[in-house]
Design a protein around this motif. Structure first.
Motif, PDB file in Angstrom:
ATOM      1  N   PRO A 101       0.828  -1.200   0.000  1.00  0.00           N
ATOM      2  CA  PRO A 101       0.000   0.000   0.000  1.00  0.00           C
ATOM      3  C   PRO A 101       0.863   1.251   0.000  1.00  0.00           C
ATOM      4  O   PRO A 101       2.021   1.230   0.413  1.00  0.00           O
ATOM      5  CB  PRO A 101      -0.816  -0.125   1.284  1.00  0.00           C
ATOM      6  CG  PRO A 101       0.002  -0.970   2.185  1.00  0.00           C
ATOM      7  CD  PRO A 101       0.776  -1.893   1.289  1.00  0.00           C
ATOM      8  N   PHE A 121      -5.048   5.139   1.898  1.00  0.00           N
ATOM      9  CA  PHE A 121      -4.084   4.137   1.455  1.00  0.00           C
ATOM     10  C   PHE A 121      -4.565   3.541   0.148  1.00  0.00           C
ATOM     11  O   PHE A 121      -5.657   2.977   0.076  1.00  0.00           O
ATOM     12  CB  PHE A 121      -3.918   3.035   2.507  1.00  0.00           C
ATOM     13  CG  PHE A 121      -3.461   3.546   3.835  1.00  0.00           C
ATOM     14  CD1 PHE A 121      -2.155   3.973   4.019  1.00  0.00           C
ATOM     15  CD2 PHE A 121      -4.343   3.630   4.901  1.00  0.00           C
ATOM     16  CE1 PHE A 121      -1.730   4.462   5.248  1.00  0.00           C
ATOM     17  CE2 PHE A 121      -3.934   4.115   6.132  1.00  0.00           C
ATOM     18  CZ  PHE A 121      -2.629   4.535   6.304  1.00  0.00           C
ATOM     19  N   VAL A 162      -4.266   0.680  -2.577  1.00  0.00           N
ATOM     20  CA  VAL A 162      -3.807  -0.710  -2.636  1.00  0.00           C
ATOM     21  C   VAL A 162      -4.102  -1.274  -4.022  1.00  0.00           C
ATOM     22  O   VAL A 162      -4.984  -0.793  -4.732  1.00  0.00           O
ATOM     23  CB  VAL A 162      -4.461  -1.592  -1.541  1.00  0.00           C
ATOM     24  CG1 VAL A 162      -4.107  -1.076  -0.155  1.00  0.00           C
ATOM     25  CG2 VAL A 162      -5.955  -1.671  -1.707  1.00  0.00           C
ATOM     26  N   LEU A 216       0.924   3.590   8.210  1.00  0.00           N
ATOM     27  CA  LEU A 216       1.555   2.581   7.366  1.00  0.00           C
ATOM     28  C   LEU A 216       2.941   2.331   7.938  1.00  0.00           C
ATOM     29  O   LEU A 216       3.814   3.198   7.881  1.00  0.00           O
ATOM     30  CB  LEU A 216       1.633   3.075   5.923  1.00  0.00           C
ATOM     31  CG  LEU A 216       2.287   2.152   4.909  1.00  0.00           C
ATOM     32  CD1 LEU A 216       1.552   0.825   4.821  1.00  0.00           C
ATOM     33  CD2 LEU A 216       2.332   2.823   3.541  1.00  0.00           C
ATOM     34  N   GLU A 229       2.504  -2.483   6.677  1.00  0.00           N
ATOM     35  CA  GLU A 229       1.316  -2.919   7.413  1.00  0.00           C
ATOM     36  C   GLU A 229       0.512  -1.703   7.869  1.00  0.00           C
ATOM     37  O   GLU A 229       1.071  -0.655   8.157  1.00  0.00           O
ATOM     38  CB  GLU A 229       1.723  -3.749   8.638  1.00  0.00           C
ATOM     39  CG  GLU A 229       2.487  -5.011   8.314  1.00  0.00           C
ATOM     40  CD  GLU A 229       1.658  -6.035   7.568  1.00  0.00           C
ATOM     41  OE1 GLU A 229       0.441  -6.155   7.842  1.00  0.00           O
ATOM     42  OE2 GLU A 229       2.211  -6.700   6.689  1.00  0.00           O
ATOM     43  N   LEU A 230      -0.806  -1.865   7.959  1.00  0.00           N
ATOM     44  CA  LEU A 230      -1.689  -0.800   8.419  1.00  0.00           C
ATOM     45  C   LEU A 230      -1.985  -1.025   9.897  1.00  0.00           C
ATOM     46  O   LEU A 230      -2.501  -2.071  10.275  1.00  0.00           O
ATOM     47  CB  LEU A 230      -2.976  -0.798   7.598  1.00  0.00           C
ATOM     48  CG  LEU A 230      -2.796  -0.659   6.090  1.00  0.00           C
ATOM     49  CD1 LEU A 230      -4.129  -0.781   5.377  1.00  0.00           C
ATOM     50  CD2 LEU A 230      -2.105   0.640   5.748  1.00  0.00           C
ATOM     51  N   SER A 253      -3.794  -5.279   4.477  1.00  0.00           N
ATOM     52  CA  SER A 253      -3.537  -4.208   3.520  1.00  0.00           C
ATOM     53  C   SER A 253      -4.275  -4.410   2.198  1.00  0.00           C
ATOM     54  O   SER A 253      -4.413  -3.463   1.431  1.00  0.00           O
ATOM     55  CB  SER A 253      -2.039  -4.075   3.265  1.00  0.00           C
ATOM     56  OG  SER A 253      -1.527  -5.264   2.728  1.00  0.00           O
ATOM     57  N   HIS A 254      -4.784  -5.591   1.925  1.00  0.00           N
ATOM     58  CA  HIS A 254      -5.486  -5.817   0.654  1.00  0.00           C
ATOM     59  C   HIS A 254      -7.005  -5.801   0.785  1.00  0.00           C
ATOM     60  O   HIS A 254      -7.704  -5.669  -0.207  1.00  0.00           O
ATOM     61  CB  HIS A 254      -5.006  -7.102  -0.009  1.00  0.00           C
ATOM     62  CG  HIS A 254      -5.218  -8.332   0.802  1.00  0.00           C
ATOM     63  ND1 HIS A 254      -4.437  -8.646   1.887  1.00  0.00           N
ATOM     64  CD2 HIS A 254      -6.132  -9.312   0.693  1.00  0.00           C
ATOM     65  CE1 HIS A 254      -4.872  -9.774   2.409  1.00  0.00           C
ATOM     66  NE2 HIS A 254      -5.897 -10.191   1.709  1.00  0.00           N
TER      67      HIS A 254
END
Length: 98
Positions: A16, A27, A29, A52, A56-57, A68-69
């Motif tokens: 991201p 963010f 992605v 971020l 990783e969030l 993240s997806h």
């Protein structure tokens, strides 16, 4: 739905990635070369800003982390970051926001 310009697709190569639209942080992605999406940076739990960190969030307020997806929360699977569809037009990415 209003189309808000994110920028040229070629500008974004690693995901991201943080993007700022109308003064707010999001963010962008692009999971598995599928559809682009945009996630809010506001934690659904406490309204704190998600960061971020190493790809990783994570919300530093209570330690919630998010996929993240998908934007789904690891700590509370029923919680997720707000998401917005992204379309590609003439090599430009646009967020669809209402």
């Amino acid at each position: 739905m209003k189309e808000i310009l994110i920028g040229p697709r070629d500008q974004y190569t690693a995901f991201p990635v943080e993007v700022q639209l109308n003064g707010d942080l999001y963010f962008l992605v692009h999971p598995d070369e599928g559809q682009y999406s945009l996630f809010s940076s506001i934690c659904p739990h406490g309204g704190y800003t998600v960061d971020l960190i190493d790809g990783e969030l994570e919300c530093p307020l209570h330690g919630w982390t998010f996929e993240s997806h998908t934007g789904r929360c690891h700590n509370v699977p029923s919680a997720r970051l707000a998401s917005y569809d992204v379309i590609l037009k003439d090599n430009q990415l646009f967020a669809l926001m209402g």
